[in-house]
Design a protein around this motif. Sequence first.
Motif, mmCIF file in Angstrom:
data_model
loop_
_atom_site.group_PDB
_atom_site.id
_atom_site.type_symbol
_atom_site.label_atom_id
_atom_site.label_comp_id
_atom_site.label_asym_id
_atom_site.label_seq_id
_atom_site.Cartn_x
_atom_site.Cartn_y
_atom_site.Cartn_z
ATOM 1 N N THR A 104 -13.789 31.954 4.342
ATOM 2 C CA THR A 104 -13.114 31.349 3.192
ATOM 3 C C THR A 104 -12.998 29.841 3.409
ATOM 4 O OG1 THR A 104 -11.014 31.970 4.246
ATOM 5 C CG2 THR A 104 -11.751 33.322 2.410
ATOM 6 N N SER A 136 -12.666 43.234 5.292
ATOM 7 C CA SER A 136 -13.524 42.240 4.631
ATOM 8 C C SER A 136 -14.971 42.702 4.402
ATOM 9 C CB SER A 136 -13.482 40.923 5.405
ATOM 10 O OG SER A 136 -12.160 40.417 5.421
ATOM 11 N N GLY A 157 -6.504 39.355 2.795
ATOM 12 C CA GLY A 157 -6.443 40.555 3.616
ATOM 13 C C GLY A 157 -5.044 40.672 4.183
ATOM 14 N N GLY A 211 -7.977 32.981 1.038
ATOM 15 C CA GLY A 211 -8.680 31.730 0.786
ATOM 16 C C GLY A 211 -9.698 31.898 -0.320
ATOM 17 N N HIS A 263 -11.832 44.727 10.184
ATOM 18 C CA HIS A 263 -11.041 44.319 9.018
ATOM 19 C C HIS A 263 -11.664 44.962 7.781
ATOM 20 C CE1 HIS A 263 -13.672 40.356 8.968
ATOM 21 N NE2 HIS A 263 -14.384 41.423 9.193
ATOM 22 N N GLU A 265 -7.713 44.738 1.351
ATOM 23 C CA GLU A 265 -8.485 43.552 1.027
ATOM 24 C C GLU A 265 -8.369 43.330 -0.472
ATOM 25 O OE1 GLU A 265 -9.966 42.346 3.648
ATOM 26 O OE2 GLU A 265 -11.223 40.743 2.853
#
Length: 360
Positions: free
Chosen positions: A259, A178, A314, A291, A176, A217
């Motif tokens: 989150t 993140s 995301g 979040g 991802h 993101e």
Amino acid sequence: MGSDLEQMQRDMLGRIAAAADPAALEAERVAALGKQGAVTGLLKSLGAMSPEERQSEGPRIHALREAVTAAIASRKAALDGAALERRLATEQLDMTLPVAPPLQGSVHPISQVMDELAEIFADLGFSVATGPEIEDDWHNFGALEIPETHPARAMHDTFYMDRTDAEGRPMVLRTHTSPVQIRTMQAQKPPIYIIAPGRTYRSDNDATHTPMFHQVEGLVIDRGITLGHLKWTLETFLKAYFERDDVVLRLRPSYFPFTEPSVEVDVGYTLQNGRRVLGGADHWMELLGSGMVHPRVLANCGLDPDEWQGFAFGCGIDRLAMLKYGMDDLRAFYDGDLRWLRHYGFRALDVPTLSGGVGA
Ligand code: PHE
């Protein structure tokens, strides 16, 4: 013999220095050091000498050979350097020349959507951040509170690499975007307002999943940030992106390790002649995860959770492109089929702007 050798060396070095091109230099090399070369001949003559003669002439002849070899190498380097200079001079491109029609090629919908995202979020004060696609375990998982034993790991279908990180754990293809949150919080002081679009990877392949896909993101870290800021930001972004004011969002409680609270965001759509049209609230479709950044994630990045709060989201870029531009099979994005690219591609010189409508 001694002064003959010196004369010979002067002549040879003179000719080598004067060699105008690689072919001339090669001819000098063969004449001196080749099988029938003058220096080679001298070296061979050592065998027929008396031991005393050899003791005095040997070192001189070897010194000659070394001087000639070094002169050839340095002349070769000079000629190569000059050739490179000439090539660089002739291969210059004038970037200011106008593009000659007909234009070949088009902008891929993914690139187009990334440009649109950057444009929309720039208007909201966000900048674009990037991170590596080959990540270490800590940035992709650990710092995001996804330890090795965490069930969320299994959801990610991770591609592991042979290479290992500093702790001996296999590097991963980031699952991802993140980890860019982590890298950004480590690298810059809040307030932070960034988006991070890019490639992501999971071992998954069907009409709606490809092993390589794209996410964007979003990360905001500032003082006094609440869920309300998150909702407003997403609404503003999606209205601008889909170019309609009747985009309705529904926030559902959800779970992500990084989150708290976590919300899944659905977008409303209506069915018109069997086609999904965004807007309204007849039906709901899941669009993104988001979040409030977990206090432990802030602490992992050296930020004091009592001072700083933030939100993150995301979102799949491929999904955003399909929804806006009406493609239905994700795999076609990566087939490289010219007919598809001509149909769905964007004109190369069209840059998305908010004033022109980002998707114009
Ligand atoms: N990284 C999550 C995913 O890929 C999405 C997400 C990003 C959720 C940021 C919350 C906050 O599923």
